[in-house]
Design an enzyme around this catalytic site. Structure first.
Site, mmCIF file in Angstrom:
data_model
loop_
_atom_site.group_PDB
_atom_site.id
_atom_site.type_symbol
_atom_site.label_atom_id
_atom_site.label_comp_id
_atom_site.label_asym_id
_atom_site.label_seq_id
_atom_site.Cartn_x
_atom_site.Cartn_y
_atom_site.Cartn_z
ATOM 1 N N TYR A 150 0.806 -1.399 -0.112
ATOM 2 C CA TYR A 150 -0.031 -0.062 0.071
ATOM 3 C C TYR A 150 0.927 1.025 0.119
ATOM 4 O O TYR A 150 0.748 2.298 -0.718
ATOM 5 C CB TYR A 150 -0.905 -0.081 1.135
ATOM 6 C CG TYR A 150 -1.875 0.990 1.311
ATOM 7 C CD1 TYR A 150 -2.881 1.305 0.467
ATOM 8 C CD2 TYR A 150 -1.675 2.128 2.259
ATOM 9 C CE1 TYR A 150 -3.880 2.038 0.630
ATOM 10 C CE2 TYR A 150 -2.504 3.157 2.135
ATOM 11 C CZ TYR A 150 -3.718 3.312 1.641
ATOM 12 O OH TYR A 150 -4.555 4.255 1.462
ATOM 13 N N THR A 185 -13.815 5.721 7.422
ATOM 14 C CA THR A 185 -14.602 5.018 6.236
ATOM 15 C C THR A 185 -14.108 3.474 6.658
ATOM 16 O O THR A 185 -13.572 2.818 7.367
ATOM 17 C CB THR A 185 -13.935 5.392 5.127
ATOM 18 O OG1 THR A 185 -12.516 4.561 4.962
ATOM 19 C CG2 THR A 185 -13.525 6.896 5.007
#
Ligand code: NAP
Length: 252
Positions: A150, A185
């Site tokens: 990532y 989120t």
């Protein structure tokens, strides 16, 4: 609040989290927003709540899907604003990372962003107003243990942002990145669940692990990221390009 009246904005991953907050905010500033992602039901439900919004199915990892989705969006006129927000995250030790997992993350976070940018670049470089905003991450500016694929993908996003900014500086296109810390989120929900499963920690302890790097000691709201995105899209931000702007509770 109509600085973007008459502008058309595509937001990838626009049905949830940061993308949805961006879509709402850009629409409030007068833009016609086009939400794109894989889950069409969720996109349509989100679009129904935003005045003038539409939804188009898109898988950023698929050439044909990107070509079809942008062709459909461009049938209504050129895309003035592209928010490259679609992204995925995963955590594991580097020595347990398979090449398949590495490729899965780069395919969405890097190649997907390139594919969508290529779909609009010819119109944008000839336009008298164009904006690309890439949702990178604070992980695009510093290292992070257990999230190396990532981190590498988001460093690539920041590198692409700077390079495209320079390449198109002679046009009216600006290219910037927003680098949020942990935002409230689904991606963070998954990270918390992952930490709980792998370490046996409670939800509060897992959340504290994520918020400890934010000097304000909290998760960031998606609307706070959207505010920065809309500012980069405003006409008066024309001289801001190639920047990687942290929205991180003061982390530097
Ligand atoms: P999210 O709600 O999970 O959003 C990710 C979005 O990407 C979803 O709407 C998803 O929709 C879409 N997506 C995933 N794979 C896709 C694909 N192959 N094609 C098209 N769309 C795809 O999480 P989020 O936090 O808002 O994430 C948005 C961006 O912010 C990501 O780039 C993420 O890396 C970045 N970011 C998040 C945080 C954080 O802490 N939350 C921090 C820094 C940066 P579908 O599943 O329907 O396709």
């Amino acid at each position: 609040m109509t600085m973007l009246q008459g502008r058309r904005a595509v937001i990838t991953g626009g049905g949830t989290g940061i993308g949805l907050a961006c879509a709402r905010d850009l629409a409030q500033h007068g833009a016609e927003v086009i939400l794109m992602a894989r889950n069409l039901d969720r996109l349509q439900a989100a679009a129904a709540e935003i005045e003038g919004a539409s939804a188009i199915q898109l898988d950023v990892t698929d050439d044909a899907s990107v070509a079809d989705a942008f062709k459909s969006a461009q049938a209504g006129g050129p895309v003035d604003i592209l928010i490259n927000n679609a992204g995925i995250a995963a955590a594991s030790a580097f020595h347990k990372t398979s090449m398949e997992e590495w490729r899965r993350i780069q395919a969405v976070n890097v190649e997907g962003l390139v594919r969508c940018s290529l779909a609009v670049i010819d119109d944008m470089r000839k336009s008298d107003f164009a904006r690309i905003v890439n949702i990178a991450s604070i992980a695009g500016l510093r290292g992070g243990a257990y999230i190396s694929p990532y981190v590498a993908s988001k460093h690539a996003v920041v590198g692409l942002t700077k390079s495209l900014s320079l390449e198109y500086a002679h046009t009216q296109l600006t290219v910037n990145a927003i680098c949020p810390g942990y935002v409230d989120t689904a991606i963070v929900d998954n990270s918390v669940a992952n930490i709980m499963a792998k370490t046996g920690r409670s939800r509060d302890e897992a959340l504290a692990e994520l918020t400890k790097n934010n000097p304000q000691g909290r998760l960031i709201a998606p609307e706070e990221v959207a505010e920065a995105v809309s500012w980069l899209c405003s006409p008066l931000s024309a001289s801001v390009s190639g920047q990687a702007i942290m929205v991180s509770g003061g982390a530097i």
